[in-house]
Each structure stands twice: as C-alpha cells, then as structure tokens.
Write an enzyme that holds these catalytic residues in place. Structure first.
Site, PDB file in Angstrom:
ATOM      1  N   HIS A 192      34.314  35.907  47.606  1.00 55.06           N
ATOM      2  CA  HIS A 192      35.140  35.567  46.444  1.00 55.06           C
ATOM      3  C   HIS A 192      34.317  34.944  45.326  1.00 55.06           C
ATOM      4  O   HIS A 192      34.592  35.152  44.148  1.00 55.06           O
ATOM      5  CB  HIS A 192      36.252  34.603  46.864  1.00 55.06           C
ATOM      6  CG  HIS A 192      37.297  34.396  45.818  1.00 55.06           C
ATOM      7  ND1 HIS A 192      38.205  35.372  45.464  1.00 55.06           N
ATOM      8  CD2 HIS A 192      37.573  33.328  45.024  1.00 55.06           C
ATOM      9  CE1 HIS A 192      39.001  34.918  44.507  1.00 55.06           C
ATOM     10  NE2 HIS A 192      38.638  33.683  44.230  1.00 55.06           N
ATOM     11  N   SER A 209      40.265  36.070  40.015  1.00 57.74           N
ATOM     12  CA  SER A 209      41.042  35.288  40.961  1.00 57.74           C
ATOM     13  C   SER A 209      42.424  35.015  40.367  1.00 57.74           C
ATOM     14  O   SER A 209      43.165  35.960  40.097  1.00 57.74           O
ATOM     15  CB  SER A 209      40.298  33.997  41.312  1.00 57.74           C
ATOM     16  OG  SER A 209      40.886  33.358  42.418  1.00 57.74           O
TER      17      SER A 209
END
Length: 677
Positions: free
Chosen positions: A650, A533
């Site tokens: 995610h 990320s």
C-alpha cells in the site's frame, strides 16, 4: 445489485490473475510504448539516485544512521556515519546491513520496513522486514556492532504485529501471526511483556481485547532522566481509545483520559496529551484540538494538575511534538503552513518562547536525539527544495543548515497562490495553485488537481520535485485542495466529513474543480484529478458523480466498493471513518455514493479514460477495489486503464526502478489525456 466480479476478490485465483495479466498488458501497450515513457523513467530514476539528495538520519549512541538505495543496492543498505563526517564535503559511510545481500541469501523478496534502536542499548535494534512491501512483517533483533542477527535474540514471525523495546532485556509484543491473536480488523488484540530468553508460553499477558475491538499496542515513554512510563493503547475503534498504565510488577490500571485523545510524550513528569474532543478536567474545559500537559505519577499512573499549552484558533491545527531534554517543540499549522511553537522548562511550568524557524512551508521533524535539546528538522515548500537543519532549543540560535536538496527544476517562472472555492453548503474551501507567474486565464492550462480528505490528515505544500520538471515546465499547473475530512483545521474540519457526511469531501473537491474552470485557469478538457487510498475513493467518486468535469483520473490503491470494504483486508478498522455498511443509516449513506455501485453506462454518461493502479502485495486496501471497478467500467462500455504490480504494498515500499517507472507511467497518462491535442 448482484456482483458479477466478486471472483476478482480472490487474490491468487488463476482466473483473477489471468484478468490482471490481460489488463496489465493493455495498459503497458497504451502507456509504456509511448516514446516519452523510457526517457521519463530514466530521468526520474537519475534524480532518485542523485548522490546530492539529502541522506536523512537518526542519531543513536552518537552515530547517524541512514537507509540508502542505489543502483548497486536497489533494496538498500542500512549505514551509519559520525557528525563530523556528515558535515564534511565527502561523507564516509559504514554499512551495517545490506538488504540486497540478505534477500539473496534467504531467497526472500525482503524490503526494510523499519528499524527500532533500543534507547538504552542503541547497538541493538529490532528490524522489521517486509516481503514484497506488504504491511505484514517479520521482526528480528540485530546487533549493528556485530553486523549480525542476535543468536537466540528476539524474533517474531510474519504478521501485522506491534513490537517495541521496554528495556534492553524485554519487549512489549502485540502479536498478530496467528488468527486467534487477531481482531476482526486483522490487527493484534493482546499486549504481552516478553523477557529475554523467555519462552513465549511463559510471557506475561498484560491486556486482551475482544475480537470486535480494533487493535492494541504498548510502549515505554522514557523521560530524559530515564524515568519510564509504560503505556498500553487499546483502540476500541479507529478513534475511540483507552489508555492503561503498566507498573513495575506488570499490573495495569486505566488512565482517566477522554476516549478521543492521543498520548504524545512523557516529559518532566507530565504526559503530553492531544485532545480530539472537548474535555472537562478538574473543573476546566479544554477544547478539541488542544495540547495539554498533565502531571502523571510514573509509578502508579495517577494523574494530577493539567496545563493548557496550545488551543487552536479557527485557522490552526495541532500536528505533532517532540520533547527535548529541557523543552518542547510543537508543530502546528496556520492557514495550511507550518509553524513551530517552542517551550522551555521554567521551574515546574512550561514557558513559551519565540524561535527563528520559517513560517511559509512545511516543517517536519527528522530526529531528536535523546537527552539533548537538539532538534533536526526538514523544511520545504512547493518551489523550495528540502533543507535539513539542526536547531538547538537551549541556545535558540539560528538553525544550522546541514544539507540542501539540489533544485529539481527552475522555480523562477512559477508562483504559488492560495484561493478559496465555495462548497455546496457555503463553506469556503482553500486550495493552492502552482503555475506560471501571470498565468493566462484562458481555460487552456493542463491542470492536475490533487486531494485526500480523510483520517484527519492535512495536505501540505511539499516541494514538487519530479512534477516541477515533468509537469510545471511542460506547461501544466498543479492544485492541492484542502478539503474537509482532512486535518488542515483540526477535529471540526475532519468530523465534517465523517461517516454519513462523506459526501461533504466530494462536494468540496468538486467545488475546487468548478472554481478552477470558472476562473479560467483550466477547462474540463484540460483538468485531471489524482488521489491515493482514501484519495482514490475521492477521485473515484468524483469520476462517477461528475465525469463531465474531468478528462483524466489517476486513482491509486483505492477504496471503491464501499458496501464490502469492511470485509476486505483491513477495512473493518475504518468503520469510525466511513460508517458501517450493516447499519441502516450509515449503510444507506455508503450506498448513496459507493463508486463501484454508481457507474453509468457509456451510452448514458460517457466517462474520461481513467487510470487505476494497485498492488497485489497491498494487504491494507484490497486490490479487488480497483480490479472490480475496472471490470465493471468495461462491462458498461466505459474506458479505463488498470495496472497491478506484484510488489510495493500500500505504501509503495519497493525498489527505485519501480518507483520511477510508476511515476513515469502516471505522467505519460496525464500527457496523453491533458497535454496532447
């Protein structure tokens, strides 16, 4: 520059999917055919499914609830037990919801994203279910006693909505299932109070933000004596917030709080407030990073006197708190190690007292049953497997060990040391090194350096479980860098890398890499870096800025195109962190480092073969970041591997087989790049 790979932003176009399929096949050919891959994945999966692993629970209505995945139930079951059974040698579990059966019955790739029990009616809960692991979820009311969804109960369609109980017959809803309900960041912009049985068109709208705000949420604080304090949090941007009190009639009034703060709890008639900026209130200055208790009228929201509970020293940072029946438990960090501060109510004030908890690892709250002084917490460090403990603030007796995770590796040959590197601007940057005791400083130790450096999130010394066995025992070393942009040392440490100062994080990480090489721990040939990320942005930037320092780069669910990040998925919500590409000053800073725009041709600067991973279900950081980066690397003659999964999102919310496979693939890549000759 023109963007020849813009078409890869189209998630489901045939051309983009054909490119993904081709890259996936190449990566699987390079990694999955390695003879180490299958045994690694099997070993990791066996550990994940080891029945001796700690079943973490939350208590509701006297029951302990736990989400469990297994070979028989890869999506998982939601189950419960009693305290007596939990303490017994063999725990008897009662399944209240089978996600695999639900997915099969509805023919949807459901994964459980969350369960919110109603405090006053804990047999009722709001289930959030994610298709394929995405951030977008559906929400349905479920009855754990009836083992069924509630007929005509609360239910809401797919979206990034925020839904919370107000009481057993009403919920706060921040809807995000229609485009007109969304901010430009893709989150809800309206807070609504919905009564049971009420048509949506008749629900009470409490507050609506402008589309250029970030998001809104609403919830109820419930004091131990059942006094409610209802709140709306209006996030005007990622860090700028306004709070509103909701009275019994549904009218709102803004709480006179600073624009950068977090409401943490409501206890004994006081709001517990974490400050992210200096604040002068009633003639007293409270420093950023402090925890403040402030009197608050639950009926009107009027604020009264304030008390400072914690102000951080330079090496400290506030993390979080739990309010118990008669006390407060506050986690802080000191030199990147957890400490617990405890307070008890003494008349009208809070009184600090010492507690017997450890101070050499990571303390995490697991549960705090309502109307009790019991705290359930987890403790671990790099070499100590997790232990689950029950601690009673009222008695302050030694914590009770409930469960202990079995060791994943023999920790005896290894040692943890803390070191400091000097960054470009002279700042001392701490990092942890986990390696064999008496490591030879000959520059030949395969070393994995991990970092994040963003959003005020601290990187803590968690147990290395899989990496202990599959990396340390194979002769490798592990390094955790505590770079600026993170939350290790409070708001100042975070703000040092905000927006146009982002290069600071990269400089810090590079300084740690250089220090490891200078001290003889490793060499560029044996040094790899990993991040996900925002950490993917970190390692992606370091790849293009200093490729000669590394021989492996694991870049997971990353941001990489920093000139278009605000246009992709939830990117617009992060303008406070990275800056606005359309702003002259901030846009210039983004352009100066955006990894996608700074790839050099292999003939000018050869890069190590990097591994980029993403998920097509990632609706937070767009897969196009990784897709376009790899396509451009290849176009410029640079080696890179790419793998995009269909599910997981995610946060990697997926079945255990895929989790094991993904970790095994990373390990095989690291073996090939750093261990193999």
């Amino acid at each position: 520059m023109t963007d020849p790979f813009r078409h890869l932003e189209d998630l489901d176009s045939p051309a983009a999917l054909a490119w993904v399929a081709e890259q996936n096949a190449l990566t699987r050919a390079a990694l999955d055919t390695d003879p180490r891959m299958a045994p690694l994945a099997a070993d990791i999966l066996a550990t994940l499914r080891d029945t001796r692993q700690i079943p973490y629970c939350s208590e509701h209505g006297g029951w302990l609830y736990h989400f469990h995945q297994s070979a028989e139930n890869p999506r998982g079951v939601y189950r419960r037990t009693t305290w007596d059974s939990y303490r017994a040698a063999q725990t008897a579990w009662d399944i209240v919801l089978d996600i695999d059966a639900l997915a099969a019955a509805e023919q949807v790739d459901w994964y459980l994203d969350g369960v919110d029990h109603c405090t006053l009616a804990p047999e009722r809960c709001l289930l959030t279910l994610s298709p394929g692991g995405s951030d977008a979820t559906v929400c349905r009311e479920y009855d754990v006693e009836a083992r069924a969804f509630v007929a005509d109960g609360f239910h809401f369609p797919l979206g990034k909505s925020d839904i919370a109980w107000r009481d057993p017959d009403s919920v706060f809803v921040c809807p995000a299932w229609d485009d007109d309900q969304l901010t430009e960041s893709g989150y809800s912009r309206e807070a609504v109070l919905l009564q049971r049985g009420q048509d949506w068109g008749d629900a009470l709208s409490l507050l609506a933000l402008e589309p250029d705000a970030m998001m809104v949420s609403a919830w109820r604080f419930l004091d131990a004596d059942q006094t409610p304090f209802d709140v709306i949090e209006a996030s005007l941007s990622f860090y700028q917030k306004a709070y509103f009190h909701i009275d019994a009639a549904g009218d709102i009034s803004q709480l006179k709080l600073p624009p950068r703060c977090e409401l943490e709890a409501f206890s004994h008639g006081e709001l517990l407030l974490k400050l992210d900026m200096d604040w002068k209130y009633q003639g007293t200055r409270y420093p950023a990073g402090s925890l403040v208790a402030i009197r608050a009228d639950a009926d009107t929201g009027e604020l009264g006197a304030a008390t400072l509970l914690f102000a951080p020293a330079p090496e400290q940072s506030y993390v979080m708190l739990e309010a118990t029946l008669n006390g407060l438990a506050v986690i802080i960090t000191k030199n990147v190690q957890s400490r617990l501060l405890t307070f008890r109510r003494a008349g009208e004030a809070w009184e600090a007292f010492a507690n017997p908890l450890p101070q050499s690892g990571v303390i995490e709250f697991v549960d705090q049953p309502w109307q009790s002084d019991v705290l359930v917490y987890n403790f671990s460090n790099f070499l100590t497997p997790a232990g689950l403990y029950r601690y009673d603030l009222a008695s302050n007796a030694a914590p009770e060990l409930l469960r202990a995770q079995p060791p994943a590796f023999d920790a005896a040959p290894f040692a943890v040391t803390q070191h400091h590197a000097t960054s470009r601007d002279g700042t001392s940057i701490p990092y942890f090194l986990v390696a064999k005791s008496g490591i030879e400083l000959d520059g030949n130790t395969p070393t994995l350096l991990y970092g994040y450096g963003g959003f005020a999130l601290p990187m803590m010394p968690y147990y290395l479980d899989h990496f202990g066995k599959q990396w340390l025992e194979q002769g490798g070393a592990f390094v955790l860098a505590n770079i600026r942009g993170g939350g290790e040392f409070g708001p100042v440490w975070h703000e040092a890398a905000l927006k146009e100062k982002r290069q600071t994080s990269f400089d810090d990480f590079i300084a740690v890499a250089e220090d490891l090489i200078a001290r003889g721990v490793t060499s560029a040939r044996r040094l790899g870096i990993e991040g996900g990320s925002n950490g993917g942005l970190l390692v992606g930037t370091c790849l293009v800025q200093r490729p000669e320092l590394f021989n492996a780069v694991v870049c997971e669910v990353p941001l990489l195109d920093m000139l278009r990040y605000a246009e992709l998925h939830a990117g617009a919500s992060w303008l406070d962190e990275y800056g606005d590409p359309d702003d002259e000053t901030e846009g210039a800073a983004l352009a100066a480092y955006s990894p996608y725009h700074h790839i050099a041709p292999a003939s000018v600067s050869p890069y190590p073969r990097a591994l980029f991973t993403t998920s097509r279900q990632d609706d937070r950081v767009h897969p196009a970041h990784a897709r376009k980066m790899v396509a451009r690397l290849h176009a410029l003659g640079q080696p890179a591997l790419f793998l995009e999964t269909d599910g997981g999102g995610h946060g990697g919310n997926t079945a255990q087989e895929q989790t094991a496979e993904e970790l095994a693939r990373v390990l095989v890549y690291l073996y090939q790049q750093l261990l193999d000759d």
